[in-house]
Design a protein around this motif. Structure first.
Motif, mmCIF file in Angstrom:
data_model
loop_
_atom_site.group_PDB
_atom_site.id
_atom_site.type_symbol
_atom_site.label_atom_id
_atom_site.label_comp_id
_atom_site.label_asym_id
_atom_site.label_seq_id
_atom_site.Cartn_x
_atom_site.Cartn_y
_atom_site.Cartn_z
ATOM 1 N N ILE A 200 -21.412 7.541 1.664
ATOM 2 C CA ILE A 200 -22.635 8.339 1.578
ATOM 3 C C ILE A 200 -23.765 7.503 0.975
ATOM 4 O O ILE A 200 -24.904 7.537 1.462
ATOM 5 N N LYS A 201 -23.478 6.733 -0.084
ATOM 6 C CA LYS A 201 -24.499 5.859 -0.671
ATOM 7 C C LYS A 201 -25.018 4.860 0.351
ATOM 8 O O LYS A 201 -26.229 4.624 0.468
ATOM 9 N N SER A 202 -24.095 4.248 1.095
ATOM 10 C CA SER A 202 -24.483 3.268 2.105
ATOM 11 C C SER A 202 -25.294 3.926 3.211
ATOM 12 O O SER A 202 -26.273 3.344 3.710
ATOM 13 N N ALA A 203 -24.914 5.143 3.593
ATOM 14 C CA ALA A 203 -25.642 5.868 4.630
ATOM 15 C C ALA A 203 -27.081 6.149 4.200
ATOM 16 O O ALA A 203 -28.030 5.987 4.984
ATOM 17 N N LEU A 206 -29.094 2.969 4.527
ATOM 18 C CA LEU A 206 -29.396 2.677 5.928
ATOM 19 C C LEU A 206 -30.503 3.583 6.460
ATOM 20 O O LEU A 206 -31.406 3.136 7.174
ATOM 21 N N MET A 207 -30.443 4.866 6.136
ATOM 22 C CA MET A 207 -31.433 5.829 6.642
ATOM 23 C C MET A 207 -32.827 5.518 6.114
ATOM 24 O O MET A 207 -33.824 5.655 6.837
ATOM 25 N N LEU A 208 -32.906 5.115 4.833
ATOM 26 C CA LEU A 208 -34.214 4.862 4.245
ATOM 27 C C LEU A 208 -34.771 3.496 4.600
ATOM 28 O O LEU A 208 -35.989 3.339 4.747
ATOM 29 N N GLY A 212 -36.142 3.632 12.451
ATOM 30 C CA GLY A 212 -35.704 4.037 13.780
ATOM 31 C C GLY A 212 -34.207 4.191 13.943
ATOM 32 O O GLY A 212 -33.737 4.440 15.064
ATOM 33 N N ILE A 213 -33.432 4.077 12.892
ATOM 34 C CA ILE A 213 -31.978 4.194 13.020
ATOM 35 C C ILE A 213 -31.599 5.643 13.335
ATOM 36 O O ILE A 213 -32.266 6.582 12.889
#
Length: 516
Positions: A200-203, A206-208, A212-213
């Motif tokens: 969840i931390k890694s996600a 990545l989202m921030l 465009g991901i």
């Protein structure tokens, strides 16, 4: 004739540190210290870096450092020190020290302390060294828990294709059942739960940080093949689905400030891609007050204790940079080359002036009245709750620092405005109107305040000042009306920090009398 001092290689000591307080170790830099954590947890801070310390573990220190407690219970630390140029124990710096339960080691530590207090004799030194060598033998005898930290690193480094419990247990030289029990005891959660938390931390990162991901891309990168399962899991852990979370940073904003303006952004439903932090002030929560840490997972944290690095800011690809004047007045040339992105905000004297200007810049004005109303309601509730406590006597607020005492004014500062204007404390007529004055203990005696509130001060600094002879002559001290709450996270310049301070204010204050 036996030369006793040459025979006694070691010095043993112990210290207990309450939550939010700290203790300096090895100030002279002339000794090597072995530190054992018997109870609690916290951080070792040295050279601007922080190292988490946990119960049952030992650490070797060769430079001056600061130990800070983050434990609701006392952080209890035992140390053995010896001269740095004694090479017989140099090997301890290059080997992992074993975890050992306090029930096994504390009796030995206490025995060493008891012997050390006796009159020095050759017999007693032999007994002392025997106990110390027993402690060292336990700490170099690796136990089943030693592999846990290594397996945590393996999990973090293999999120997309994690090791099985069996393989992790093999790495720790344990069977799967014992490994799972040991991991949960050490980390506070099972290996599976830890893997989910790290995903969840890694996600979030990545989202921030990846323009465009898609949710599918994020899901695959953190090792979850089923996009729909990932979305359910993310919502369960974060409270919102990935699509909503990503909207928080749809307009990418970096904060370049020595003020936590990210507090205002978060209250408006926006998470910045970059924001300031203070790693030595808040070492236990990634350089942030603990109430902001979780909400800023995925945000790049900029070290506001040093000069901001423009490339670190611009690497987050911000659409806008919200910037306040910096204390040293520096002008960042790289940022100036992107001037069309920079939104300059002048320094304010009221917390909600920042909120209103930021909301106006981002088209979020419709949220401001609700936030202000919620805070005002909470302020009135706290004022009524502490009214019997504050209605009598005139107050002064001080900050005891390493080499000075600051006497604060009663307005144009978010925290002091809150205390005097909103919560009904009556200001002593002779304190400054705004800002602060550097004062001596003798000048505090002359001030003759009925009540004294000590904020943001380290325990070692307070202890030093209360030993000054004139301290006991202060009227508030004579009347036992000195209050010293744990206020390190009292930062009411933003809605979230203000709310956090208010929620804890009454109980913190009423239980914080300083008996000196």
């Amino acid at each position: 004739m036996i030369h006793i001092k040459q025979t006694n290689f070691f010095k043993v000591s112990s210290t207990r540190i309450r939550e939010g307080q700290s203790e300096n170790i090895n100030k002279s830099n002339c000794y090597t210290y072995l530190i054992y954590v018997a109870t609690g947890g916290g951080y070792i801070v040295k050279d601007g870096q922080q190292l988490s310390i946990v119960e049952g573990k030992s650490y070797i220190i060769t430079k001056e450092c600061m130990i800070m407690s983050t434990s609701a219970n006392l952080l209890t630390v035992y140390t053995i020190s010896w001269e740095k140029d004694w090479n017989d124990l140099a090997f301890l710096q290059s080997i992992p020290l074993a975890d050992q339960q306090s029930s096994k080691l504390v009796p030995l530590w206490d025995e060493a302390l008891r012997i050390q207090k006796k009159d020095i004799s050759f017999t007693e030194i032999c007994k002392l060294q025997s106990v110390i060598w027993s402690i060292l033998s336990f700490l170099t005898d690796h136990t089943e828990v030693d592999g846990i930290e290594e397996t945590k690193k393996i999990i973090r480094n293999h999120l997309s294709n994690p090791y099985s419990i069996t393989k992790l247990a093999d790495k720790a030289k344990m069977n799967p059942a014992s490994f799972t029990r040991a991991f949960k005891k050490r980390v506070g959660m099972s290996p599976k739960e830890y893997l989910i938390e790290e995903r969840i931390k890694s996600a979030k990162l990545l989202m921030l940080q990846t323009k465009g991901i898609t949710t599918k891309d994020v899901s695959m990168k953190v090792g979850i093949q089923d996009e729909f399962y990932f979305s359910r899991l993310f919502k369960q852990k974060v409270g919102v689905p990935p699509s909503v979370f990503m909207k928080r940073s749809k307009e990418r904003i970096a904060v370049v400030s020595q003020i936590f303006l990210q507090d205002h952004l978060l209250s408006l439903g926006i998470q910045p891609v970059a924001a300031p932090s203070y790693p030595t002030i808040y070492p236990s929560s990634n350089g942030l007050p603990s109430y902001l840490e979780k909400q800023l997972e995925g945000t790049v944290l900029l070290n506001a204790e040093n000069m901001f690095q423009p490339e670190e800011i611009l690497n987050t690809q911000p659409d806008h940079i919200i910037k306040t004047p910096l204390h040293n007045g520096e002008i960042q040339s790289v940022i100036l080359s992107h001037q069309q992105r920079v939104r300059n905000i002048s320094l304010k004297t009221q917390w909600n002036e920042y909120l209103r200007e930021i909301a106006s810049l981002l088209g979020q004005e419709n949220k401001v009245d609700r936030i202000e109303k919620e805070i005002a309601t909470l302020e009135l509730k706290v004022r009524d709750e502490i009214c019997p406590f504050t209605r009598k006597g005139k107050w002064a607020v001080i900050w005891i620092r390493g080499n000075e005492i600051r006497l604060y004014g009663w307005r144009d500062h978010a925290c002091l405005d809150l205390i005097y204007q909103k919560l009904g404390f009556e200001a002593h007529p002779d304190i400054p109107t705004v800002g602060y004055q550097i004062v001596t203990v003798k000048e505090l005696v002359d001030l003759n305040a009925d009540k004294l509130l000590i904020l943001w001060s380290h325990e070692k600094d307070v202890s030093r000042v209360v030993k000054i002879k004139e301290w006991k002559m202060i009227r508030a001290v004579e009347n036992r009306q000195v209050y010293y709450p744990n206020s390190f996270e009292w930062d009411p310049w933003g809605p979230i920090g203000r709310k956090n301070m208010l929620i804890n204010f009454a109980s913190s204050l009423q239980n914080s009398k300083l008996m000196s």
